[in-house]
Write an enzyme that holds these catalytic residues in place. Structure first.
Site, PDB file in Angstrom:
ATOM      1  N   TYR A   1      37.974  23.167 -28.465  1.00 38.15           N
ATOM      2  CA  TYR A   1      38.300  22.959 -27.048  1.00 38.15           C
ATOM      3  C   TYR A   1      39.802  22.795 -26.876  1.00 38.15           C
ATOM      4  CZ  TYR A   1      38.082  20.746 -22.398  1.00 38.15           C
ATOM      5  OH  TYR A   1      38.243  20.438 -21.071  1.00 38.15           O
TER       6      TYR A   1
ATOM      7  N   ASP B   1      29.163  29.721  -9.875  1.00 35.20           N
ATOM      8  CA  ASP B   1      28.577  28.822 -10.867  1.00 35.20           C
ATOM      9  C   ASP B   1      27.367  29.522 -11.481  1.00 35.20           C
ATOM     10  OD1 ASP B   1      28.961  25.554 -11.343  1.00 35.20           O
ATOM     11  OD2 ASP B   1      26.977  26.290 -11.898  1.00 35.20           O
TER      12      ASP B   1
END
Length: 254
Positions: free
Chosen positions: A152, A36
């Site tokens: 997206y 992350d």
């Protein structure tokens, strides 16, 4: 335990669906390398689950170096890899009019390029262990168009195509590749889709509009997506590859 002894890598692991996936993988016996960009959130994961089960790898997957080097670091820490859940993504620009190309490039990089680079980097290690399982996170927007998030949607259609193509390419190596396609989820990224203007009223109205189109009448929970991924990477799905699985309360059944 369904993942006993397995070595798993999860990207975007520090919150939302990715975090739920880390919890389930650890619960089912895997050791997990959690990737992350948020180092503090990764530290909290390690504190909760223990450093013997979770290894933090802080990286920016929107860069080619981050996408490849993070996998290398994860594999080195684990001593191999059996599972990759390539979950990282972002909404991207809301319109193609006056398109911000820098934002466009970053959305494609994080949603598509990072997934491709991650799979390419991990595949040799899975092959060396006799096989493995890769899951990409797409979206219902990778199965049907999205008027609110066209970039997206384009990226996530690409992820579905990538997953199906790699399922064919990697099948002889006993590496299964599948795609999970969640509906709008109750995660920190939700407002990036529903409230792009920053107006809370607009966000609430957009969320209500989306929920009204879901036959089951609510948003998906992060754990419900993680449960689907857990099944896909487990031996219970040993003959399942090339599938794009909606977890959407029936949204795409219309």
């Amino acid at each position: 335990m369904r993942l006993s002894g397995k070595l798993a890598i999860v990207t975007a692991a520090a919150s939302g669906m990715g975090r739920a996936g880390v919890e389930r993988f650890v619960r089912e016996g895997a050791r997990v390398a959690a990737i992350d960009i948020n180092a503090d959130a990764l530290a909290a994961l390690v504190e909760e689950f223990g450093d013997s089960r979770v290894t933090p790898v802080a990286a920016d997957l929107s860069t080619p170096e981050g996408a490849t080097e993070s996998i290398d670091r994860a594999v080195a820490a684990l001593g191999g890899a059996d599972i990759l859940w390539a979950h990282a993504g972002m909404p991207g620009p809301a319109s193609v009019e006056n398109l911000d190309l820098a934002a466009y490039d970053k959305a494609i990089a994080l949603n598509v390029t990072a997934a491709a680079l991650g799979a390419g980097r991990v595949a040799p290690h899975m092959r060396a262990r006799g096989g493995g399982a890769i899951v990409f996170t797409s979206s219902i927007s990778g199965l049907v168009g999205s008027m609110m998030s066209p970039i997206y949607s384009a990226a996530k259609w690409g992820v579905v195509g990538l997953g199906k193509s790699l399922a064919l390419a990697f099948a002889p190596d006993n590496i299964r590749v599948n795609v999970v396609c969640p509906g709008l989820a109750d995660t920190p990224m939700k407002v990036g889709f529903t409230g792009r203007s920053g107006d809370p009223a607009e966000a609430a109205a957009n969320e209500a509009k989306i929920v009204s189109a879901v036959p089951m009448g609510r948003l998906v929970k992060p754990g419900e997506v993680a449960d689907a991924v857990l099944w896909m990477v487990s031996d219970e799905a040993s003959f399942v590859t090339g599938v794009a699985l909606p977890v959407d309360g029936g949204f795409t059944a219309r």
